[in-house]
Structure formats: C-alpha cells, structure tokens
Design a protein around this motif. Structure first.
Motif, PDB file in Angstrom:
ATOM      1  N   TYR A 252      -3.667 -10.085  -4.035  1.00  0.00           N
ATOM      2  CA  TYR A 252      -2.179  -9.381  -3.319  1.00  0.00           C
ATOM      3  C   TYR A 252      -1.038 -11.089  -4.511  1.00  0.00           C
ATOM      4  O   TYR A 252      -0.165  -9.982  -4.874  1.00  0.00           O
ATOM      5  CB  TYR A 252      -1.793 -10.637  -1.940  1.00  0.00           C
ATOM      6  N   ILE A 253      -0.966 -12.009  -4.999  1.00  0.00           N
ATOM      7  CA  ILE A 253      -0.418 -12.877  -5.644  1.00  0.00           C
ATOM      8  C   ILE A 253      -0.918 -12.001  -7.292  1.00  0.00           C
ATOM      9  O   ILE A 253       0.019 -12.537  -7.761  1.00  0.00           O
ATOM     10  CB  ILE A 253      -0.710 -14.211  -5.223  1.00  0.00           C
ATOM     11  N   GLN A 254      -1.824 -11.331  -7.590  1.00  0.00           N
ATOM     12  CA  GLN A 254      -1.613 -11.275  -9.082  1.00  0.00           C
ATOM     13  C   GLN A 254      -1.085 -10.314  -8.825  1.00  0.00           C
ATOM     14  O   GLN A 254       0.265 -10.062  -9.625  1.00  0.00           O
ATOM     15  CB  GLN A 254      -3.183 -10.370  -8.922  1.00  0.00           C
ATOM     16  N   VAL A 255      -0.601  -8.718  -8.120  1.00  0.00           N
ATOM     17  CA  VAL A 255      -0.093  -7.796  -8.387  1.00  0.00           C
ATOM     18  C   VAL A 255       1.013  -8.210  -8.970  1.00  0.00           C
ATOM     19  O   VAL A 255       2.295  -7.817  -9.105  1.00  0.00           O
ATOM     20  CB  VAL A 255      -0.111  -6.662  -6.827  1.00  0.00           C
ATOM     21  N   TYR A 256       2.086  -9.810  -7.268  1.00  0.00           N
ATOM     22  CA  TYR A 256       3.622  -9.867  -7.945  1.00  0.00           C
ATOM     23  C   TYR A 256       3.496 -10.755  -9.215  1.00  0.00           C
ATOM     24  O   TYR A 256       4.660 -10.652  -9.865  1.00  0.00           O
ATOM     25  CB  TYR A 256       3.936 -10.811  -6.655  1.00  0.00           C
ATOM     26  N   ASN A 257       2.391 -10.864  -9.497  1.00  0.00           N
ATOM     27  CA  ASN A 257       2.402 -12.166 -10.722  1.00  0.00           C
ATOM     28  C   ASN A 257       2.714 -11.192 -11.994  1.00  0.00           C
ATOM     29  O   ASN A 257       3.213 -10.998 -13.330  1.00  0.00           O
ATOM     30  CB  ASN A 257       1.064 -12.582 -11.085  1.00  0.00           C
TER      31      ASN A 257
ATOM     32  N   LEU B  83       1.350  -2.017  -3.253  1.00  0.00           N
ATOM     33  CA  LEU B  83       1.677  -3.441  -2.746  1.00  0.00           C
ATOM     34  C   LEU B  83       0.822  -3.295  -1.372  1.00  0.00           C
ATOM     35  O   LEU B  83       0.357  -2.869  -0.149  1.00  0.00           O
ATOM     36  CB  LEU B  83       2.370  -4.492  -2.539  1.00  0.00           C
ATOM     37  N   VAL B  84       1.924  -2.077  -0.963  1.00  0.00           N
ATOM     38  CA  VAL B  84       2.154  -1.313   0.321  1.00  0.00           C
ATOM     39  C   VAL B  84       1.535  -0.295   0.791  1.00  0.00           C
ATOM     40  O   VAL B  84       1.161  -0.537   2.170  1.00  0.00           O
ATOM     41  CB  VAL B  84       3.740  -0.684   0.282  1.00  0.00           C
ATOM     42  N   ASN B  85       0.188   0.627   0.394  1.00  0.00           N
ATOM     43  CA  ASN B  85      -0.477   0.447   0.620  1.00  0.00           C
ATOM     44  C   ASN B  85      -1.413  -0.345   0.803  1.00  0.00           C
ATOM     45  O   ASN B  85      -3.007   0.296   1.550  1.00  0.00           O
ATOM     46  CB  ASN B  85      -0.678   1.710  -0.171  1.00  0.00           C
ATOM     47  N   HIS B  86      -1.959  -1.195   0.141  1.00  0.00           N
ATOM     48  CA  HIS B  86      -2.745  -1.862   0.998  1.00  0.00           C
ATOM     49  C   HIS B  86      -2.374  -2.885   1.898  1.00  0.00           C
ATOM     50  O   HIS B  86      -3.604  -3.555   2.676  1.00  0.00           O
ATOM     51  CB  HIS B  86      -3.861  -3.660  -0.549  1.00  0.00           C
TER      52      HIS B  86
ATOM     53  N   GLY C  20       6.430  -2.999   5.466  1.00  0.00           N
ATOM     54  CA  GLY C  20       5.644  -3.500   4.441  1.00  0.00           C
ATOM     55  C   GLY C  20       5.284  -4.638   4.088  1.00  0.00           C
ATOM     56  O   GLY C  20       4.637  -5.222   4.227  1.00  0.00           O
ATOM     57  N   VAL C  21       6.042  -5.229   2.655  1.00  0.00           N
ATOM     58  CA  VAL C  21       5.471  -5.516   1.901  1.00  0.00           C
ATOM     59  C   VAL C  21       6.837  -5.905   1.117  1.00  0.00           C
ATOM     60  O   VAL C  21       7.840  -5.784   0.765  1.00  0.00           O
ATOM     61  CB  VAL C  21       4.892  -5.484   1.151  1.00  0.00           C
ATOM     62  N   PRO C  22       6.802  -7.663   0.234  1.00  0.00           N
ATOM     63  CA  PRO C  22       8.264  -7.860  -0.248  1.00  0.00           C
ATOM     64  C   PRO C  22       8.462  -7.379  -1.426  1.00  0.00           C
ATOM     65  O   PRO C  22       7.621  -6.622  -2.383  1.00  0.00           O
ATOM     66  CB  PRO C  22       8.369  -9.856  -0.109  1.00  0.00           C
TER      67      PRO C  22
ATOM     68  N   GLN D 269       9.724   1.844   4.121  1.00  0.00           N
ATOM     69  CA  GLN D 269      10.404   2.907   3.550  1.00  0.00           C
ATOM     70  C   GLN D 269      11.331   2.462   2.516  1.00  0.00           C
ATOM     71  O   GLN D 269      11.282   3.322   2.032  1.00  0.00           O
ATOM     72  CB  GLN D 269      12.044   3.585   4.695  1.00  0.00           C
ATOM     73  N   GLU D 270      12.292   0.946   2.890  1.00  0.00           N
ATOM     74  CA  GLU D 270      12.931   0.207   1.809  1.00  0.00           C
ATOM     75  C   GLU D 270      12.076  -0.034   0.267  1.00  0.00           C
ATOM     76  O   GLU D 270      12.051   0.562  -0.835  1.00  0.00           O
ATOM     77  CB  GLU D 270      12.577  -0.501   2.261  1.00  0.00           C
ATOM     78  N   VAL D 271      10.392   0.509   0.537  1.00  0.00           N
ATOM     79  CA  VAL D 271       9.432  -0.225  -0.184  1.00  0.00           C
ATOM     80  C   VAL D 271       9.411   1.286  -0.687  1.00  0.00           C
ATOM     81  O   VAL D 271       9.427   1.252  -1.816  1.00  0.00           O
ATOM     82  CB  VAL D 271       7.757  -0.587   0.034  1.00  0.00           C
TER      83      VAL D 271
END
Length: 201
Positions: A73-78, A118-121, A136-138, A155-157
């Motif tokens: 999770y964090i790695q994608v935001y990295n 991210l949103v799909n996981h 969704g996700v941040p 929807q926002e994502v």
C-alpha cells in the motif's frame, strides 16, 4: 537554502528523468498476489516462498501467518511521491522541449495508474450508481509530508485518474521505446490504460 552533501537536488531534464525512473522502480510488483486468488495459478507447496503466499492463496485474511507477504500500500504512494515531484518541480525548472513534455506526460500517466491500482485493490469495485458514496482511497496530488491520508469516494478517485490520463495524453509524444526503456509510458500505453479504466467503469 543549504545544499546537502552527497545529495542531488534535481534541476535538469536528466536529473528529473532519474527521479521518475525511481518512481517506476519502486512501483511494487503485486499482480502475482492478486493472481493467486484467481483460478489461473496453483500454489506449489514445495516452492521456497510457499509460506509467503499460502494464506493469500487460501483467502486467510484474518490472522494470517506472520510470514505472509503483505499487499503493498505504502509503496504505491511512494511511487506517487516521485511523480508529484516531477510534476511540481519539473514543470518549473526544466526548459521547454518535447523531452520535457514526454517526461511530464509519463509522470501524470504513472500517477493515474498508481491511483487506479490502489482503488481497485483497496476500494469498493466501481459501480456507477454507488461510486459517489463508496469508499475509495486517499488521493495524493502534491508533495506534502504532513498530508493526512483520508480516503475519498471511488468516483473522486476515478475522476482524478481520468484527469491525469487526459493530461498525459496531451503531453506524451513517444509512440514506442526501445527494449530496456519500454517500461516507460508512451502514447500507445496511455490509450491502453484509458481503455482499461473505462472497462472497469
């Protein structure tokens, strides 16, 4: 204002290219973990990493083995952090050129792909009738080390993903990279991502 020793503050096209290359590099290879939950793979009990994936394979999410490989999770935001750095600072510091546009286009494309992944996981699957209220996700759209990551709606994502895709389409100008550089987004790859996003929608 102090120049750190042994560090490079990106200023040139080549240095920002190195930043984005790092963004590509740190993007996790987690697709195989998803595939373990489908019917396309069979887990080999004699494989050396059996303990890492057995609970993923058997859908044991409650109290998994401590050796279970976590979903990244964090790695994608990295990875998104690197794209944001290129988008924010690269747009200001790099001289105008086709290469600059390509680089910025790749940054927008990679950020779109990362949020889509991210949103799909971690979010609720897209449903047009409920997406505006489904969790969704941040979104991470800038460099803010103090950002509080609060999930937004699915929807926002998706809206942001489509915005980034449009921006990428307007900037990308390379149709194909040679082998070895073909991990980079191209005009063809962004159309493939756009098609996948609309398929999921």
């Amino acid at each position: 204002e102090i120049e750190p020793e042994g560090k490079v503050i990106p200023e040139s096209l080549e240095e920002f290219r190195a930043v984005l290359t790092k963004g590509y590099d740190v993007f996790p290879e987690q697709k195989s973990r998803v595939a373990y939950r489908a019917e396309e793979l069979i887990l080999d009990e004699n494989s050396f990493d059996f303990t890492s994936y057995k609970d993923v394979y058997s859908w044991k999410d409650a109290n998994p083995d401590p050796q279970t490989a976590p979903y990244p999770y964090i790695q994608v935001y990295n990875s998104i952090f690197y794209t944001n750095h290129v988008i924010e600072d690269g747009a200001e510091k790099i001289e105008e050129s086709a290469e600059k546009n390509q680089l910025l286009g790749e940054a927008y494309a990679l950020r779109a792909y990362a949020h889509f992944d991210l949103v799909n996981h971690y979010g609720v699957p897209y449903n047009a009738t409920t997406a505006a209220t489904d969790t969704g996700v941040p979104l991470a759209l800038g460099i803010d080390l103090e950002q509080v990551f609060v999930p937004v709606s699915v929807q926002e994502v998706y809206n942001q993903v489509l915005i980034d895709i449009e921006k990428a389409k307007s900037l990308l100008n390379v149709t194909k990279f040679d082998a070895g550089l073909n991990y980079r987004f191209t005009k063809t790859a962004i159309l493939a991502l756009e098609a996948r996003v609309h398929t999921y929608m």
